[in-house]
Design a protein around this motif. Structure first.
Motif, short mmCIF file in Angstrom:
data_model
loop_
_atom_site.label_atom_id
_atom_site.label_comp_id
_atom_site.label_asym_id
_atom_site.label_seq_id
_atom_site.Cartn_x
_atom_site.Cartn_y
_atom_site.Cartn_z
N VAL A 241 0.84 -1.21 0.00
CA VAL A 241 0.00 0.00 0.00
C VAL A 241 0.87 1.25 0.00
N ALA A 242 1.97 1.22 0.75
CA ALA A 242 2.87 2.37 0.77
C ALA A 242 3.45 2.64 -0.61
N PHE A 243 3.77 1.57 -1.35
CA PHE A 243 4.27 1.76 -2.72
C PHE A 243 3.21 2.40 -3.60
N VAL A 244 1.98 1.95 -3.47
CA VAL A 244 0.90 2.48 -4.30
C VAL A 244 0.67 3.96 -4.00
N VAL A 245 0.70 4.31 -2.70
CA VAL A 245 0.46 5.70 -2.31
C VAL A 245 1.63 6.60 -2.71
N SER B 30 13.37 -0.09 -13.11
CA SER B 30 13.86 0.55 -11.89
C SER B 30 13.60 -0.36 -10.69
N TRP B 31 14.27 -0.02 -9.57
CA TRP B 31 14.07 -0.82 -8.36
C TRP B 31 12.63 -0.73 -7.88
N THR B 32 12.02 0.45 -8.01
CA THR B 32 10.63 0.61 -7.57
C THR B 32 9.70 -0.30 -8.36
N GLN B 33 9.90 -0.39 -9.66
CA GLN B 33 9.06 -1.26 -10.48
C GLN B 33 9.27 -2.73 -10.12
N VAL B 34 10.52 -3.13 -9.95
CA VAL B 34 10.80 -4.52 -9.60
C VAL B 34 10.22 -4.86 -8.23
N ALA B 35 10.38 -3.94 -7.27
CA ALA B 35 9.86 -4.19 -5.94
C ALA B 35 8.34 -4.31 -5.95
N PHE B 36 7.68 -3.41 -6.67
CA PHE B 36 6.22 -3.50 -6.73
C PHE B 36 5.77 -4.75 -7.46
N ALA B 37 6.49 -5.14 -8.51
CA ALA B 37 6.14 -6.37 -9.22
C ALA B 37 6.22 -7.57 -8.30
N PHE B 38 7.27 -7.64 -7.48
CA PHE B 38 7.40 -8.76 -6.55
C PHE B 38 6.32 -8.72 -5.48
N LEU B 39 6.05 -7.55 -4.92
CA LEU B 39 5.04 -7.44 -3.88
C LEU B 39 3.67 -7.85 -4.40
#
Length: 323
Positions: free
Chosen positions: A149-153, A246-255
């Motif tokens: 949720v923090a990533f989405v916000v 990017s790291w943000t995209q990879v992290a959100f993809a994994f989450l």
């Protein structure tokens, strides 16, 4: 002649060979499980090993570092789930060994069994040790959801949510499965008396743990760090192979992938999470081949490389009666 019932009974004395076999069986079992795993999933092991030939070794070394930090975060969560202080070295070793067991049995059964035995060896009563496993299993997905949720916000424009959000049928099935699980737990707690006692013990420990700031930090901080460290491993492997996300995209993809597919009881989440992760990476714009190679390399670092050392550590902990 003595009657049959009055005849003296000769006590069966186990032969030395049998005794030796019984003592060495727990030490050999992890290695036998690894051999079975290699036979079942040898194609993934071969493909993953081939990837390392052309990959950037420095990024792979970073992935190994983040993999090791993942065991540290797991040890922090385990410590945060029990009021008693645990020895840091054996605790970390038990989580390293638990990782090997976790990739053999589904739904974290192997890791929980190793941890339960470790806690009992440290003097934690069975009820409280079992309650700590339940708390661990609850905190991990809750913390992951908060991080998601923090990533989405934080990055609503960067993340292509429309490509990753499941359709209505998938959401309905997930909601139905969650409701069925909660109903099953409620019925078990209502009608099974030992479970009611376990729940009371768990609630007592939860209240006690959340009065101690160090336990709160270990429990929730370690649980929140765990998926981020996994994302760092995936990003490092992807960077070693030329992934441009990017790291943000990879992290959100994994989450997103692990949240959607984590309910399937596969060993270590292997299988459903991998497929969902590949699709999530492709949704962010990478090619299917590179996404697949990244996921395979991620599994090599987190599963195949530590599997044999973890099994050996597990055997040594059993031999030293730490487990």
């Amino acid at each position: 002649m003595l009657p049959l019932e009055d005849a003296p009974r000769s006590e069966a004395v186990p032969r030395p060979e049998v005794t030796r076999l019984l003592r060495t069986a727990p030490l050999l079992l992890p290695l036998l499980l690894i051999a079975a795993w290699l036979l079942i999933d040898r194609r993934s092991a071969y493909d993953g090993a081939a990837l390392f030939v052309a990959a950037d070794p420095w990024w792979l070394l970073a992935g190994v570092l983040f993999t090791g930090l993942g065991w540290v975060s797991a040890a922090c969560v385990r410590q945060g789930a029990v009021p008693e202080p645990l020895p840091p070295g054996p605790l970390l070793a038990s989580q390293f060994a638990a990782g090997a067991a976790n990739h053999v049995l589904p739904a974290s059964i192997g890791a929980h069994a190793v941890t339960l035995r470790f806690l009992q060896r440290q003097g934690v009563p069975l009820a409280r040790a079992t309650a700590s496993l339940a708390l661990y299993s609850l905190v991990r997905p809750v913390a992951k959801t908060f991080v998601l949720v923090a990533f989405v916000v934080a990055s609503p424009g960067l993340l292509h949510l429309g490509d990753l959000v499941p359709d209505r049928r998938t959401l309905f099935l997930a909601a139905a499965a969650m409701a069925l699980g909660l109903l099953t737990v409620a019925l078990l707690v209502t009608f099974v008396r030992p479970l009611r006692g376990l729940v009371r013990t768990a609630l007592t420990d939860v209240r006690l743990l959340h009065t101690r700031p160090c336990r709160i930090l270990a429990l929730w901080g370690g649980a929140a760090a765990a998926p981020l460290l996994q994302a760092c491993v995936i990003f490092s492997v992807g960077a070693a192979l030329g992934l441009s996300l990017s790291w943000t995209q990879v992290a959100f993809a994994f989450l997103a992938a692990s949240t959607m597919a984590g309910a399937v009881p596969a060993p270590g989440g292997i299988g459903p999470v991998d497929a969902a992760l590949v699709l999530a990476l492709v949704a962010f714009g990478t090619t299917m081949g590179l996404a697949t190679a990244t996921v395979v390399g991620y599994r090599v670092l987190t599963v195949w490389v530590p599997l044999l050392p973890g099994a050996l550590v597990l055997s040594e902990l059993v031999r030293r009666k730490v487990l």
